[in-house]
Design an enzyme around this catalytic site. Structure first.
Site, PDB file in Angstrom:
ATOM      1  N   SER A   1      45.949  39.447  46.896  1.00 57.76           N
ATOM      2  CA  SER A   1      45.645  39.578  45.473  1.00 57.76           C
ATOM      3  C   SER A   1      45.972  38.335  44.652  1.00 57.76           C
ATOM      4  CB  SER A   1      46.355  40.801  44.892  1.00 57.76           C
ATOM      5  OG  SER A   1      47.730  40.585  44.863  1.00 57.76           O
TER       6      SER A   1
ATOM      7  N   LYS B   1      51.252  46.554  38.200  1.00 60.78           N
ATOM      8  CA  LYS B   1      51.069  45.151  37.802  1.00 60.78           C
ATOM      9  C   LYS B   1      50.862  45.051  36.297  1.00 60.78           C
ATOM     10  CE  LYS B   1      49.085  43.576  42.164  1.00 60.78           C
ATOM     11  NZ  LYS B   1      47.844  43.231  42.867  1.00 60.78           N
TER      12      LYS B   1
END
Ligand code: ADP
Length: 851
Positions: free
Chosen positions: A742, A785
């Site tokens: 990611s 996140k």
């Protein structure tokens, strides 16, 4: 008996200090050893020694208070008994200890203590010598008379006992065969005497004195026996059994044991049998137990197996075979309990209520096992506790972190010393009912080792089809676990073995937002801390701005555990002030400094600084609350830990902010790049995993192939970015291993900034996997996140387009604070990451979605 001249004891003896009883020469005693000094002696002397000499130790009666048996050596009794350690048995249950069987040889006197640690060793002088007694200068007649008198009493005493019992007959023979000098010691240890009396006999070094002291004891015993025989006649039936069992054991002890102890032991065994028969254990278990108790009765106590079998039987009796608490399940009440105990976590509470509702409707326990997965400190354990509370069940937590031995779950077989039941059975014994709530904490931290796979053992425990007949190796009979409600917790599902995961229903418990944390702190954590520290709200006030300050400047976590600790630290500091009876406000202008409206709200009129400052010296009891503001925070918690402005780190090209997911919650991650003259090498640092390294290579390749399009050049102005150039990419917090795809978009942005010389916007963070063709692929952990970015005060977040659906899970007020950029390709990422977009020749499509 071996107290003759033939035995010369070593001149240096290790000393065993015994609390419970006094060992006399010629007698045998079993003593339990668990103090560090004595354990050390057993380990390094008895268990390691190979010669006969090494098994001779000095037994000193410890006359000091047993509770004060700490580090310092107590004042030692000067006279002790040299003894031969005949047997050592070790056990770990209920705590590590050894049982020693020692036979007394002769008296000795301590001349000098040679060392104290790890166990005492002394230079000794042997006191009992046979030749001396017989050939000594004592007046033979006087001693002869005394010994004759003693002998007569001894014979009288023994003949009052049942001579048909072999042990008694043997004792009678011993009276004639043993040297007379040995008799006082031996008989004192057989008859009923107190430890104090035994100690006096031990101290009576002169034989004459010893005879004189023991005769009254013998007479007393004889009188006692006469009385007993009178009363016994009336209730003989009852006692026959006792007599029948006792002599058996006496033989095995070589005729010398302590009467008192033996009687107690015997009573215990009878009691145990009674308990077994009246307990509600399963038929199979009852059969096994009765067989074992039969064996136990025949077994000499000195056999290692005796203690094992007894422990086993005691456990079997204690287990809650049929004992359970009554469930009181009422969904409305359950909802109230859950809401009262926990703020926020709506999704989790909803699922738990569904689960409980199904159980209420369908009285069948074969549901899935709930597994709460989330960062530490988000309340997984405490929800488990609340579930137990709503059901009115007992709660027991089993920590599985680091467990690598399957016998931790399933128990050790009873074949070796120190065997124990597993944690499940132990837990049942602790709670005392068969339907508790068991919280299997940290299932993701089970480890494998040579001792088998504990996860495999858990499979059986958690399978509703099998666990009604769970067989612990130690019990060796099936125990029904089907009434137990299991709940598991984990930080991540990644390390839970797939087969185990398959048995569980995973419920994600994400981290909290700042607002949620403030509410949790004020509704739950602060009241709890105040109570724990004996404070009242009248003594301390923590305004919400201060809580926010603690959350943003002193903690960086998904849960609330560090916050809780900081609040605890504040309470401790205030407790000191309150206890001192002082109540001073350090700086008069403190309460006024711009802490916002909230702060002032909490100051009552009379709590204004000037009214407080002088009262301190008068040592009045604190009447005004101590206000915790930022100054107080700094005093108590030290300078802020996290106050580095994000923008400060983004003040040069080649830095971008990524978002990472860890088992501890989401985190923001700075990616830094620099270039230097070289040969086109890429250096990566920061403990990266393979996937992350690949992302870095992908990013470089994509940028190289698109350099012209974006006008990216190396230091010498060439579009070939690696020409004469080395690149170094670093992911700070180098001690933590990082992996996953990611970071792809962050690396591209960071390098684009480096090669274009432009700064990345300071309020933007990003996450997303990239492909060689420049597409942005979806990634996991979006909610955590986003919360991390929100915590760090970032405003814009670039996420892959296909992750749009994940945004729905995020609380509305968090979404309102942030702008989300949904990117399908890297063009869009770069455009959003740089102020004013990123120049590109050709099409430009900017999807800016504000949710
Ligand atoms: P975990 O098991 O997830 O690591 P704990 O259950 O031990 O975390 O929680 C740590 C502390 O935080 C506990 O004192 C708990 O009461 C408190 N806590 C966590 N979440 C909440 C919440 N939503 N409401 C109230 N208290 C909470």
């Amino acid at each position: 008996m071996a107290a003759g001249s033939a035995i010369q004891i070593p001149s240096r003896l290790p000393l065993l200090l015994t609390h419970e009883s006094v060992l006399l020469p010629g007698s045998t005693m079993r003593t339990s050893v668990d103090s560090p000094r004595n354990m050390q002696l057993v380990r390094s002397r008895l268990l390691k020694g190979t010669s006969l000499r090494s098994t001779i130790i000095g037994v000193i009666p410890n006359t000091s208070d047993p509770t004060s048996d700490c580090d310092d050596l107590p004042n030692l009794h000067r006279i002790g008994t040299a003894a031969l350690a005949v047997q050592v048995v070790g056990s770990n249950w209920p705590k590590p200890h050894y049982t020693l069987l020692v036979t007394g040889l002769c008296r000795f006197q301590i001349l000098q203590l040679l060392k104290e640690k790890p166990y005492p060793v002394a230079e000794v002088q042997q006191l009992d010598r046979l030749e001396q007694f017989t050939n000594g200068h004592k007046s033979e007649e006087e001693l002869g008379e005394l010994s004759e008198q003693f002998y007569k009493y001894a014979v009288q005493l023994v003949e009052m006992l049942d001579m048909s019992v072999p042990a008694v007959a043997k004792l009678r023979r011993l009276l004639d065969n043993l040297p007379r000098e040995a008799l006082p010691d031996i008989l004192t240890s057989i008859i009923r005497t107190t430890n104090q009396e035994k100690l006096q006999i031990l101290d009576a070094v002169r034989l004459e004195e010893r005879f004189k002291m023991t005769i009254p004891l013998l007479v007393r015993q004889i009188e006692g026996l006469k009385l007993l025989q009178k009363t016994r006649k009336s209730k003989q039936d009852d006692d026959k059994r006792v007599v029948a069992i006792r002599p058996n054991r006496r033989i095995s002890h070589g005729s010398i044991t302590e009467d008192e102890e033996e009687e107690e032991d015997h009573d215990d065994v009878v009691m145990l049998e009674k308990k077994i028969r009246t307990s509600s254990m399963s038929e199979q278990a009852l059969k096994v137990c009765l067989k074992e108790i039969k064996r136990l009765k025949k077994m000499p106590q000195s056999m290692p197996e005796y203690a094992l079998t007894r422990n086993y039987l005691e456990l079997m009796v204690e287990l809650p075979w049929n004992k359970s608490t009554k469930d009181r399940l009422e969904i409305r009440a359950a909802r109230i309990v859950l809401d009262n105990d926990h703020y926020a976590m709506e999704k989790l509470k909803k699922r738990v209520l569904e689960y409980l509702a199904v159980r209420q409707l369908k009285n069948n326990l074969k549901g899935p096992i709930l597994c709460f997965v989330g960062p530490p400190g988000v309340g997984k354990t405490s929800v488990g506790r609340s579930i137990a509370k709503t059901l009115g069940r007992e709660f027991h937590r089993i920590a599985l972190g680091g467990v690598c031995d399957q016998s931790d779950i399933r128990g050790h077989r009873r074949t070796y010393v120190g065997s124990m039941p597993g944690r499940i059975i132990n837990g049942l014994k602790t709670v005392g009912v068969n339907n508790p709530v068991f919280l299997l904490d940290e299932v993701d931290k089970l480890a494998k080792s040579l001792q088998g796979d504990p996860a495999a053992a858990l499979l059986e425990v958690l399978d509703p089809e099998q666990n009604h007949s769970f067989t612990d190796h130690y019990l060796n009979v099936a125990f029904d676990l089907s009434q137990v409600l299991f709940i598991a917790t984990a930080n991540t599902t990644a390390t839970i073995p797939p087969a185990l995961l398959d048995r569980m229903e995973v419920i994600q418990v994400p981290g909290y937002t700042q607002e949620e944390k403030i509410e949790i702190a004020h509704r739950h954590l602060i009241p709890k801390q105040l109570e724990q520290h004996g404070l009242t709200p009248q003594q301390i006030q923590i305004p919400q701005v201060t809580t926010l300050g603690i959350i943003t400047r002193y903690t960086r976590e998904a849960g609330v555990r560090a916050l809780d600790r900081k609040l605890g630290a504040i309470c401790r500091a205030v407790a000191v002030k309150v206890a001192e009876g002082q109540h001073k406000e350090a700086k008069p202008d403190r309460a006024e400094v711009g802490e916002g409206e909230d702060c002032k709200e909490h100051i009552t009129e009379d709590a204004k600084p000037e009214s407080i400052s002088d009262t301190a010296d008068l040592a009045l009891p604190p009447e005004m609350p101590i206000l915790i503001d930022f100054h107080a925070l700094k005093d108590i918690l030290g300078p802020p830990l996290y106050d580095m402005e994000v923008s400060e780190r983004l003040n040069q090209p080649g830095v971008a902010i990524g978002l990472a997911w860890t088992p501890l919650g989401g985190e923001i991650m700075f990616v830094e790049a620099s270039r230097m003259d070289g040969e086109g090498q890429l250096t990566l640092t920061g403990q990266l995993g393979d996937v992350m390294k690949e992302s870095a290579h992908l990013a470089i390749s994509w940028l190289r192939s698109n350099a012209k399009r974006y006008q990216l050049t190396n230091a010498s102005g060439s579009f070939d970015l690696l020409d004469n150039t080395d690149i170094h990419l670093h992911f700070p917090a180098g001690a933590v291993t990082k992996d996953g795809p990611s970071a792809g978009v962050t690396i591209v942005t960071c390098l684009a900034s480096l090669f274009s010389g432009r700064l990345v916007c300071s309020d933007v963070a990003m996450t997303g996997e990239i492909t060689l063709r420049g597409l942005v692929l979806p990634v996991g952990g979006i909610k955590d996140k986003v919360l991390a970015a929100h915590r760090a005060g970032l405003k814009r977040i670039i996420i892959p387009q296909r992750n749009e659906k994940d945004l729905e899970e995020i609380a509305v007020h968090v979404r309102q604070d942030l702008t989300f950029v949904l990117a399908g390709c890297l063009d869009e990422v770069l455009n959003a990451a740089f102020d004013g977009g990123f120049a590109v020749k050709g099409r430009l499509e900017h999807l800016n979605s504000k949710l």
